[in-house]
Design a protein around this motif. Structure first.
Motif, PDB file in Angstrom:
ATOM      1  N   ASN A  21       0.826  -1.214   0.000  1.00  0.00           N
ATOM      2  CA  ASN A  21       0.000   0.000   0.000  1.00  0.00           C
ATOM      3  C   ASN A  21       0.858   1.260   0.000  1.00  0.00           C
ATOM      4  N   ALA A  22       2.068   1.167   0.531  1.00  0.00           N
ATOM      5  CA  ALA A  22       2.955   2.330   0.601  1.00  0.00           C
ATOM      6  C   ALA A  22       3.798   2.516  -0.658  1.00  0.00           C
ATOM      7  N   LEU A  23       3.745   1.567  -1.568  1.00  0.00           N
ATOM      8  CA  LEU A  23       4.570   1.646  -2.778  1.00  0.00           C
ATOM      9  C   LEU A  23       4.159   2.810  -3.677  1.00  0.00           C
ATOM     10  N   ALA A  24       5.153   3.422  -4.265  1.00  0.00           N
ATOM     11  CA  ALA A  24       4.977   4.374  -5.356  1.00  0.00           C
ATOM     12  C   ALA A  24       5.678   3.754  -6.565  1.00  0.00           C
ATOM     13  N   PRO A  25       5.278   4.123  -7.765  1.00  0.00           N
ATOM     14  CA  PRO A  25       5.899   3.518  -8.948  1.00  0.00           C
ATOM     15  C   PRO A  25       7.433   3.557  -8.936  1.00  0.00           C
ATOM     16  N   GLU A  26       7.980   4.659  -8.466  1.00  0.00           N
ATOM     17  CA  GLU A  26       9.445   4.784  -8.460  1.00  0.00           C
ATOM     18  C   GLU A  26      10.126   3.870  -7.433  1.00  0.00           C
ATOM     19  N   ASP A  27       9.357   3.303  -6.493  1.00  0.00           N
ATOM     20  CA  ASP A  27       9.921   2.393  -5.491  1.00  0.00           C
ATOM     21  C   ASP A  27      10.202   1.000  -6.057  1.00  0.00           C
ATOM     22  N   LEU A  28       9.506   0.630  -7.112  1.00  0.00           N
ATOM     23  CA  LEU A  28       9.541  -0.747  -7.580  1.00  0.00           C
ATOM     24  C   LEU A  28      10.910  -1.198  -8.062  1.00  0.00           C
ATOM     25  N   ASP A  29      11.687  -0.300  -8.664  1.00  0.00           N
ATOM     26  CA  ASP A  29      13.014  -0.721  -9.110  1.00  0.00           C
ATOM     27  C   ASP A  29      14.097  -0.357  -8.096  1.00  0.00           C
ATOM     28  N   GLY A  30      13.663   0.044  -6.901  1.00  0.00           N
ATOM     29  CA  GLY A  30      14.614   0.296  -5.819  1.00  0.00           C
ATOM     30  C   GLY A  30      15.228  -1.009  -5.319  1.00  0.00           C
ATOM     31  N   ILE A  31      16.342  -0.903  -4.641  1.00  0.00           N
ATOM     32  CA  ILE A  31      17.082  -2.074  -4.163  1.00  0.00           C
ATOM     33  C   ILE A  31      16.733  -2.380  -2.711  1.00  0.00           C
ATOM     34  N   VAL A  32      16.485  -3.664  -2.445  1.00  0.00           N
ATOM     35  CA  VAL A  32      16.285  -4.178  -1.089  1.00  0.00           C
ATOM     36  C   VAL A  32      17.523  -4.982  -0.744  1.00  0.00           C
ATOM     37  N   ARG A  33      18.087  -4.702   0.405  1.00  0.00           N
ATOM     38  CA  ARG A  33      19.267  -5.450   0.869  1.00  0.00           C
ATOM     39  C   ARG A  33      18.787  -6.611   1.735  1.00  0.00           C
ATOM     40  N   VAL A  34      19.180  -7.820   1.357  1.00  0.00           N
ATOM     41  CA  VAL A  34      18.732  -9.029   2.033  1.00  0.00           C
ATOM     42  C   VAL A  34      19.927  -9.679   2.722  1.00  0.00           C
ATOM     43  N   ASN A  35      19.826  -9.836   4.035  1.00  0.00           N
ATOM     44  CA  ASN A  35      20.881 -10.478   4.825  1.00  0.00           C
ATOM     45  C   ASN A  35      20.826 -11.985   4.611  1.00  0.00           C
ATOM     46  N   ARG A  36      21.803 -12.521   3.908  1.00  0.00           N
ATOM     47  CA  ARG A  36      21.899 -13.962   3.668  1.00  0.00           C
ATOM     48  C   ARG A  36      22.916 -14.610   4.605  1.00  0.00           C
ATOM     49  N   ASP A  37      23.285 -13.919   5.657  1.00  0.00           N
ATOM     50  CA  ASP A  37      24.233 -14.357   6.679  1.00  0.00           C
ATOM     51  C   ASP A  37      25.671 -14.266   6.181  1.00  0.00           C
ATOM     52  N   THR A  38      26.039 -15.025   5.172  1.00  0.00           N
ATOM     53  CA  THR A  38      27.420 -15.003   4.678  1.00  0.00           C
ATOM     54  C   THR A  38      27.627 -13.981   3.569  1.00  0.00           C
ATOM     55  N   ARG A  39      26.533 -13.380   3.097  1.00  0.00           N
ATOM     56  CA  ARG A  39      26.624 -12.367   2.055  1.00  0.00           C
ATOM     57  C   ARG A  39      25.375 -11.495   2.105  1.00  0.00           C
ATOM     58  N   VAL A  40      25.443 -10.378   1.399  1.00  0.00           N
ATOM     59  CA  VAL A  40      24.296  -9.489   1.269  1.00  0.00           C
ATOM     60  C   VAL A  40      23.815  -9.569  -0.171  1.00  0.00           C
ATOM     61  N   GLN A  41      22.547  -9.840  -0.329  1.00  0.00           N
ATOM     62  CA  GLN A  41      21.933  -9.904  -1.653  1.00  0.00           C
ATOM     63  C   GLN A  41      21.236  -8.581  -1.911  1.00  0.00           C
ATOM     64  N   ASP A  42      21.571  -7.930  -2.996  1.00  0.00           N
ATOM     65  CA  ASP A  42      20.874  -6.721  -3.428  1.00  0.00           C
ATOM     66  C   ASP A  42      19.859  -7.139  -4.485  1.00  0.00           C
ATOM     67  N   GLU A  43      18.586  -6.901  -4.207  1.00  0.00           N
ATOM     68  CA  GLU A  43      17.511  -7.358  -5.097  1.00  0.00           C
ATOM     69  C   GLU A  43      16.559  -6.204  -5.379  1.00  0.00           C
ATOM     70  N   ARG A  44      16.136  -6.091  -6.620  1.00  0.00           N
ATOM     71  CA  ARG A  44      15.121  -5.086  -6.931  1.00  0.00           C
ATOM     72  C   ARG A  44      13.840  -5.407  -6.170  1.00  0.00           C
ATOM     73  N   ARG A  45      13.180  -4.380  -5.667  1.00  0.00           N
ATOM     74  CA  ARG A  45      11.959  -4.549  -4.870  1.00  0.00           C
ATOM     75  C   ARG A  45      10.870  -5.304  -5.642  1.00  0.00           C
ATOM     76  N   ASP A  46      10.650  -4.958  -6.904  1.00  0.00           N
ATOM     77  CA  ASP A  46       9.606  -5.640  -7.664  1.00  0.00           C
ATOM     78  C   ASP A  46       9.925  -7.126  -7.838  1.00  0.00           C
ATOM     79  N   ARG A  47      11.160  -7.460  -8.065  1.00  0.00           N
ATOM     80  CA  ARG A  47      11.544  -8.862  -8.238  1.00  0.00           C
ATOM     81  C   ARG A  47      11.433  -9.635  -6.933  1.00  0.00           C
ATOM     82  N   LEU A  48      11.795  -8.990  -5.835  1.00  0.00           N
ATOM     83  CA  LEU A  48      11.665  -9.657  -4.543  1.00  0.00           C
ATOM     84  C   LEU A  48      10.194  -9.906  -4.214  1.00  0.00           C
TER      85      LEU A  48
END
Length: 188
Positions: A102-129
């Motif tokens: 509900n808080a998403l704006a169109p420009e947020d969708l291709d923003g990056i989400v940082r995901v803690n994978r413990d041994t590494r950090v995964q950078d994933e686009r918000r829409d793909r995640l």
């Protein structure tokens, strides 16, 4: 990104919550032994499958909110041993996902989400995640649905959310969840 894509993610979040509600409501009619019983699927019971949905939601929703929980999300593989415990926890998790969408704006969708994978950090686009998270839910909910068909409880219909003629049938369930068709389709 078009605003219609934001509405699509919002609708998927509500659909996800509704499907979880329907499935867990049906599972609430099972005995604890039936809920825990070994069955054929990726996870060997309804209990394990539905808890898996919850803790993977926790992992990704925490990341979408900017948290750093990471793999600690699944330290306890069965955080909610009973449906009575799991259902309100899943409802709360689904509400968090709805709030994110509900808080998403169109420009947020291709923003990056940082995901803690413990041994590494995964950078994933918000829409793909988000697409991955919804697909994960559908995948495992389908397994739980199939397992439920091997019990004394009939599996609920889960694929009519977007059909307009089904709206009157969903109204009471939506009321239980605290929203209406208009809530979901605002802006359409």
């Amino acid at each position: 990104m078009p605003s219609s894509l934001v509405q699509t993610f919002r609708a998927f979040a509500y659909n996800n919550a509704w499907a979880n509600h329907r499935l867990l409501t049906s599972c609430a009619s099972l005995s604890q032994a039936e809920f825990e019983a070994e069955r054929r699927s990726f996870f060997p019971s309804l209990q394990q499958t539905l808890n898996h949905i919850y803790y993977v939601d926790l992992f990704y929703i925490d990341a979408l909110e900017g948290g750093w929980l990471g793999p600690a999300a699944w330290a306890n593989q069965i955080p909610f041993p009973t449906v009575a415990e799991l259902k309100p926890a899943q409802i709360a998790m689904d509400r968090r996902l709805i709030a994110i969408c509900n808080a998403l704006a169109p420009e947020d969708l291709d923003g990056i989400v940082r995901v803690n994978r413990d041994t590494r950090v995964q950078d994933e686009r918000r829409d793909r995640l988000l697409m991955h998270l919804f697909q994960h839910q559908i995948h495992h909910r389908g397994q739980a649905h199939a397992m439920l068909s091997g019990t004394t409880v009939a599996p609920p219909q889960l694929d009519e959310f977007f059909a307009a003629e089904e709206a009157p049938l969903r109204a009471s369930e939506f009321a239980e969840l605290g929203w209406t068709e208009a809530t979901i389709w605002k802006g359409d």
